[in-house]
Design a protein around this motif. Structure first.
Motif, PDB file in Angstrom:
ATOM      1  N   LEU A  10       0.820  -1.211   0.000  1.00 47.09           N
ATOM      2  CA  LEU A  10       0.000   0.000   0.000  1.00 47.09           C
ATOM      3  C   LEU A  10       0.852   1.259   0.000  1.00 47.09           C
ATOM      4  CD1 LEU A  10      -2.835  -1.063   2.469  1.00 47.09           C
ATOM      5  CD2 LEU A  10      -3.054  -0.677   0.018  1.00 47.09           C
ATOM      6  N   THR A  11       1.979   1.227   0.708  1.00 48.64           N
ATOM      7  CA  THR A  11       2.867   2.385   0.727  1.00 48.64           C
ATOM      8  C   THR A  11       3.469   2.637  -0.644  1.00 48.64           C
ATOM      9  OG1 THR A  11       3.416   2.004   3.065  1.00 48.64           O
ATOM     10  CG2 THR A  11       4.907   3.410   1.812  1.00 48.64           C
TER      11      THR A  11
ATOM     12  N   GLY B 223       3.389   6.234  -5.536  1.00 44.94           N
ATOM     13  CA  GLY B 223       3.102   6.527  -6.935  1.00 44.94           C
ATOM     14  C   GLY B 223       1.906   7.441  -7.085  1.00 44.94           C
ATOM     15  N   SER B 224       0.907   7.244  -6.217  1.00 37.75           N
ATOM     16  CA  SER B 224      -0.296   8.075  -6.273  1.00 37.75           C
ATOM     17  C   SER B 224       0.009   9.526  -5.923  1.00 37.75           C
ATOM     18  CB  SER B 224      -1.353   7.523  -5.315  1.00 37.75           C
ATOM     19  OG  SER B 224      -2.528   8.297  -5.372  1.00 37.75           O
TER      20      SER B 224
ATOM     21  N   PRO C  62      -5.431  11.460   2.956  1.00 42.06           N
ATOM     22  CA  PRO C  62      -5.191  10.068   3.371  1.00 42.06           C
ATOM     23  C   PRO C  62      -3.952   9.465   2.733  1.00 42.06           C
ATOM     24  CG  PRO C  62      -7.056  10.207   1.883  1.00 42.06           C
ATOM     25  CD  PRO C  62      -6.702  11.605   2.222  1.00 42.06           C
ATOM     26  N   ASN C  63      -3.558   9.933   1.547  1.00 45.69           N
ATOM     27  CA  ASN C  63      -2.351   9.396   0.908  1.00 45.69           C
ATOM     28  C   ASN C  63      -1.119   9.618   1.775  1.00 45.69           C
ATOM     29  OD1 ASN C  63      -3.384   8.253  -1.409  1.00 45.69           O
ATOM     30  ND2 ASN C  63      -3.107  10.072  -2.669  1.00 45.69           N
ATOM     31  N   VAL C  64      -0.925  10.848   2.244  1.00 43.20           N
ATOM     32  CA  VAL C  64       0.280  11.139   3.031  1.00 43.20           C
ATOM     33  C   VAL C  64       0.199  10.542   4.432  1.00 43.20           C
ATOM     34  CG1 VAL C  64       0.768  13.238   1.724  1.00 43.20           C
ATOM     35  CG2 VAL C  64      -0.557  13.410   3.831  1.00 43.20           C
ATOM     36  N   LEU C  65      -1.026  10.263   4.887  1.00 42.17           N
ATOM     37  CA  LEU C  65      -1.200   9.692   6.231  1.00 42.17           C
ATOM     38  C   LEU C  65      -1.154   8.171   6.232  1.00 42.17           C
ATOM     39  CD1 LEU C  65      -4.085  11.949   7.586  1.00 42.17           C
ATOM     40  CD2 LEU C  65      -1.756  11.888   8.435  1.00 42.17           C
ATOM     41  N   MET C  66      -1.214   7.570   5.061  1.00 44.53           N
ATOM     42  CA  MET C  66      -1.346   6.117   4.971  1.00 44.53           C
ATOM     43  C   MET C  66      -0.265   5.369   5.741  1.00 44.53           C
ATOM     44  SD  MET C  66      -2.911   3.412   3.660  1.00 44.53           S
ATOM     45  CE  MET C  66      -3.795   3.692   2.140  1.00 44.53           C
TER      46      MET C  66
ATOM     47  N   ILE D 122       7.002  11.844   2.209  1.00 45.11           N
ATOM     48  CA  ILE D 122       5.987  11.360   1.278  1.00 45.11           C
ATOM     49  C   ILE D 122       5.358  12.524   0.517  1.00 45.11           C
ATOM     50  CG2 ILE D 122       3.750  10.201   1.095  1.00 45.11           C
ATOM     51  CD1 ILE D 122       4.596   8.508   3.531  1.00 45.11           C
ATOM     52  N   SER D 123       5.100  13.626   1.216  1.00 42.78           N
ATOM     53  CA  SER D 123       4.493  14.796   0.582  1.00 42.78           C
ATOM     54  C   SER D 123       5.380  15.364  -0.515  1.00 42.78           C
ATOM     55  CB  SER D 123       4.214  15.880   1.626  1.00 42.78           C
ATOM     56  OG  SER D 123       3.297  15.441   2.603  1.00 42.78           O
TER      57      SER D 123
END
Length: 421
Positions: free
Chosen positions: A95-96, A101-102, A307-311, A338-339
């Motif tokens: 998932l990470t 990529g997302s 949610p992407n950066v918090l995943m 990540i950001s």
């Protein structure tokens, strides 16, 4: 007896905040670009994929949520404890990787759209790198507060803007109702991939399934259910919340597809780059409609970025069964790194559309494992007791598993066709 709920507008909104969070997570620029590509290339003929995916998403959300209502355990805690620690680690890593990529694709598309849109107000437009830096900074600033309630309420505002933009756009640009209804009948357009920019219908179907039936959605759902303090007595509320989320997913996805079908497809114009959504739509739909569409895309990108950066930090907290204290320095550094991946596409002038579609198709690979895990956990009497899966639930889950395998195969064949195109 159900737990006591706060009254008034705030209380009513709080009941649907977990669903709003899921909606913001699910409808991002990956969804927008995939649905727009489908509408521009094949009209409304692939709408059935969205409907089936949303129904399956509802089943998965409620099934995973029900597990947490009964056991009080999140998905990753259950994977580690009741299956094997390696299974939990597999989901964290997979998932990470998908989220990384997302993040790159999301910010690339948001920056590119903002750049094209800004040309209407500033000569030559504002460079994509500045837009990416602005939105990255905005999301990180809200994250810095560290409280989930702040994330959820900020997300609620952005999701409301996104939903209103796309629905209004649908009312302006929608194709004939009969075409929309025909799209609900399952079929695969017989159009060579070479005629649609290399992305044939098989890859798009897999991408649409991947962006809707997203494994991370179901795993994060269990965290939100646990944090909300819901128990099995709140089963009806969790079902209503899930129904609200998937209904809005379908409405927004259909609206995006219809906007592209009613304009680009009707004119025989394809879609190869996100910026074309602005440059191609404007002469067909007018500046007002394009501005609404651009607002929706930007809101979708920002809402999914939360949610992407918090995943990763949330997954780690779940796996360790530790408090989700996002003010800890290691989590703040993690989220910052990540950001900053969001600067990759604008800095290196990469093309994000293929990355987004391929990454959404990759999500389908994770889906069978996610379904298999909940089938196993939900049928264990020592965990679920009288609430373990019924025969009907198992039939539905196995059907979704089969659907995920078929669409996964279709995505694989689509990727091979794209490579060979």
């Amino acid at each position: 007896m159900e737990s006591e709920r706060p009254s008034g507008l705030k209380g009513k909104l709080a009941l649907f905040l977990p669903g709003i969070f899921l909606l913001g997570f699910n409808i991002g620029t990956g969804s927008v670009t995939t649905m727009a590509k489908a509408g521009a290339s094949y009209g409304m003929s692939l709408l059935w994929t969205v409907l089936i995916s949303c129904v399956a998403t509802y089943v998965m959300i409620t099934t995973y949520g029900r597990f947490t209502l009964v056991t009080g355990e999140t998905a990753l805690q259950a994977f580690r404890k009741h299956i094997h620690p390696i299974v939990g680690l597999f989901f964290i890593v997979a998932l990470t990787a998908g989220v990384a990529g997302s993040v790159m694709g999301v910010m690339g598309i948001v920056a590119e759209i903002s750049f094209e849109w800004s040309k209407n107000f500033v000569s030559g437009g504002i460079a994509p790198i500045y837009w990416a830096a602005f939105f990255i900074g905005l999301v990180y600033l809200i994250f810095w507060n560290g409280r989930t309630q702040v994330f959820e309420r900020s997300l609620a505002v952005i999701v409301a803007i996104m939903a209103a933009s796309f629905v209004l756009n649908f009312l302006i640009l929608a194709p004939p109702p009969l075409e929309v209804m025909r799209g609900l009948i399952p079929s695969v357009p017989d159009v060579p991939a070479s005629e649609t920019g290399g992305q044939g219908p098989l890859l798009l179907i897999a991408s649409m399934v991947g962006t809707t039936l997203f494994s991370g959605l179901f795993i994060i759902r269990t965290t939100l259910v646990k944090e909300a303090g819901w128990t099995i007595a709140d089963s009806k509320q969790q079902n209503r919340d899930a129904l609200f989320a998937v209904t809005m997913m379908f409405v927004i996805s259909a609206a995006i597809m219809a906007a592209a079908a009613g304009t680009l497809y009707a004119e025989g114009i394809g879609l190869d780059a996100p910026s074309q959504m602005i440059t191609l739509l404007e002469p067909l739909a007018g500046t007002f409609a394009v501005s609404i569409f651009a607002t929706g895309i930007i809101a979708a990108g920002v809402s999914s970025q939360f949610p992407n950066v918090l995943m990763l930090p949330w997954l780690l907290c779940d796996y360790r069964n530790s408090p989700r204290d996002m003010t800890l320095p290691n989590y703040r550094v993690m989220v910052l790194i990540i950001s900053l991946l969001g600067l990759v596409v604008p800095l290196f002038e990469a093309r994000p559309l293929f990355v987004m579609i391929a990454s959404q198709a990759f999500n389908v690979v994770l889906l069978p494992a996610t379904i298999a895990c909940i089938i196993y956990l939900g049928n264990r009497a020592d965990l679920m007791g009288e609430h373990r899966h019924t025969f009907f639930t198992n039939v539905i889950l196995f059907a979704i598993f089969l659907f995920s395998m078929i669409t996964g195969y279709m995505g694989f064949q689509g990727l091979l066709a794209m490579i060979g195109a």
